[in-house]
Design a protein around this motif. Structure first.
Motif, short mmCIF file in Angstrom:
data_model
loop_
_atom_site.label_atom_id
_atom_site.label_comp_id
_atom_site.label_asym_id
_atom_site.label_seq_id
_atom_site.Cartn_x
_atom_site.Cartn_y
_atom_site.Cartn_z
N VAL A 1 0.84 -1.20 0.00
CA VAL A 1 0.00 0.00 0.00
C VAL A 1 0.87 1.25 0.00
N VAL A 2 1.91 1.26 0.82
CA VAL A 2 2.81 2.42 0.90
C VAL A 2 3.51 2.62 -0.44
N GLU A 3 3.98 1.54 -1.04
CA GLU A 3 4.67 1.63 -2.34
C GLU A 3 3.72 2.16 -3.42
N ALA A 4 2.53 1.59 -3.50
CA ALA A 4 1.55 2.03 -4.51
C ALA A 4 1.12 3.48 -4.26
N ALA A 5 0.91 3.83 -3.00
CA ALA A 5 0.50 5.19 -2.66
C ALA A 5 1.59 6.19 -3.05
N GLY A 6 2.84 5.83 -2.83
CA GLY A 6 3.94 6.70 -3.23
C GLY A 6 3.98 6.93 -4.72
N ARG A 7 3.74 5.88 -5.48
CA ARG A 7 3.73 6.01 -6.95
C ARG A 7 2.53 6.85 -7.42
N LEU A 8 1.39 6.64 -6.79
CA LEU A 8 0.21 7.44 -7.14
C LEU A 8 0.44 8.91 -6.80
N MET A 9 1.12 9.17 -5.69
CA MET A 9 1.44 10.55 -5.33
C MET A 9 2.32 11.20 -6.39
N MET A 10 3.33 10.48 -6.85
CA MET A 10 4.22 11.04 -7.88
C MET A 10 3.44 11.29 -9.17
N CYS A 11 2.60 10.36 -9.55
CA CYS A 11 1.76 10.53 -10.74
C CYS A 11 0.84 11.73 -10.55
N GLY A 12 0.22 11.83 -9.39
CA GLY A 12 -0.67 12.95 -9.09
C GLY A 12 0.04 14.28 -9.13
N MET A 13 1.29 14.31 -8.67
CA MET A 13 2.05 15.56 -8.68
C MET A 13 2.38 15.99 -10.12
N VAL A 14 2.69 15.03 -10.99
CA VAL A 14 2.91 15.36 -12.40
C VAL A 14 1.63 15.91 -13.02
N LEU A 15 0.51 15.24 -12.75
CA LEU A 15 -0.77 15.70 -13.27
C LEU A 15 -1.15 17.07 -12.70
N LEU A 16 -0.85 17.30 -11.44
CA LEU A 16 -1.12 18.59 -10.83
C LEU A 16 -0.28 19.69 -11.48
N ALA A 17 0.99 19.42 -11.71
CA ALA A 17 1.85 20.41 -12.38
C ALA A 17 1.31 20.74 -13.77
N LEU A 18 0.88 19.73 -14.50
CA LEU A 18 0.32 19.96 -15.84
C LEU A 18 -1.00 20.75 -15.75
N THR A 19 -1.81 20.44 -14.74
CA THR A 19 -3.06 21.18 -14.54
C THR A 19 -2.77 22.65 -14.26
N ILE A 20 -1.82 22.91 -13.40
CA ILE A 20 -1.45 24.29 -13.07
C ILE A 20 -0.92 25.00 -14.31
N GLY A 21 -0.09 24.31 -15.08
CA GLY A 21 0.45 24.90 -16.30
C GLY A 21 -0.64 25.26 -17.31
N CYS A 22 -1.58 24.35 -17.50
CA CYS A 22 -2.68 24.62 -18.44
C CYS A 22 -3.59 25.73 -17.93
N THR A 23 -3.84 25.75 -16.61
CA THR A 23 -4.65 26.82 -16.03
C THR A 23 -3.97 28.17 -16.24
N LEU A 24 -2.69 28.20 -15.99
CA LEU A 24 -1.92 29.42 -16.20
C LEU A 24 -1.96 29.85 -17.66
N LEU A 25 -1.87 28.89 -18.56
CA LEU A 25 -1.95 29.20 -19.99
C LEU A 25 -3.30 29.83 -20.33
N LEU A 26 -4.37 29.26 -19.83
CA LEU A 26 -5.70 29.83 -20.08
C LEU A 26 -5.80 31.28 -19.59
N ILE A 27 -5.34 31.51 -18.38
CA ILE A 27 -5.43 32.85 -17.80
C ILE A 27 -4.54 33.83 -18.54
N LEU A 28 -3.29 33.44 -18.77
CA LEU A 28 -2.35 34.38 -19.40
C LEU A 28 -2.70 34.67 -20.85
N ARG A 29 -3.30 33.73 -21.56
CA ARG A 29 -3.70 33.99 -22.95
C ARG A 29 -4.79 35.07 -23.02
N ILE A 30 -5.58 35.18 -21.96
CA ILE A 30 -6.62 36.22 -21.92
C ILE A 30 -6.01 37.55 -21.49
#
Length: 187
Positions: free
Chosen positions: A116-145
């Motif tokens: 569980v700890v190993e899988a949770a750690g991997r999911l956290m890393m995956c989630g952090m990559v997805l979060l960074a991409l979400t923030i980047g895309c959100t920033l792109l939307l805002i800054l393009r306006i």
């Protein structure tokens, strides 16, 4: 059933990345049992998850509300596509960052805490990559306006580079440096 000497030794070590850390005491520290170590790692993951979940949930809530604003109707095809991608990334990040809770609920009492700890750690890393991409895309939307033209994309690229440095390059650099340091110099 008695454990062999090798099984006892294997039980007293923990793999973190490609590094094996013994639970034996160093420099007068109290040794940590395998059970204590996995419990500590689980509690660390829970704390990290709480921080990341809060951020992604606030961001995701903001993203969901954007579609109901008057300005949204004026967005062009590219910006709408970026918005859809951003919402999907945000939902995916939310799923990955909340998944450790589900893993724990389904597997509690099954004597699978290491897994569980190993899988949770991997999911956290995956989630952090997805979060960074979400923030980047959100920033792109805002800054393009706010800043029409290529400057918006350049600024987003710079912010994403900064995320990459802070979230991934720096921790990997520190881990690499720690591996090269003599064992008695490590904390």
């Amino acid at each position: 059933m008695a454990m062999t000497e090798r099984q006892v030794k294997d039980d007293a070590t923990c793999c973190v990345g490609n590094h094996v850390h013994s639970s034996q005491a160093e420099d007068g520290e109290v040794p940590e049992s395998a059970r204590e170590r996995v419990n500590r790692r689980w509690h660390e993951i829970l704390q990290e998850t709480r921080v990341a979940q809060t951020g992604v949930q606030i961001l995701f809530g903001f993203l969901l509300s954007v579609a109901f604003t008057p300005l949204f109707r004026e967005l062009g095809t590219f910006d709408r596509t970026v918005y859809v991608l951003t919402v999907i990334l945000g939902a995916s990040a939310t799923g990955a960052l909340i998944a450790p809770v589900s893993l724990h609920r389904f597997l509690a009492g099954q004597r699978m805490k290491d897994e569980v700890v190993e899988a949770a750690g991997r999911l956290m890393m995956c989630g952090m990559v997805l979060l960074a991409l979400t923030i980047g895309c959100t920033l792109l939307l805002i800054l393009r306006i706010v800043i029409p033209g290529p400057l918006a994309e350049a600024l987003v690229g710079g912010v994403m580079l900064w995320f990459g440095i802070c979230w991934y390059a720096l921790p990997l650099h520190l881990r690499h440096r720690a591996v090269r340091r003599p064992r008695n110099d490590r904390d």
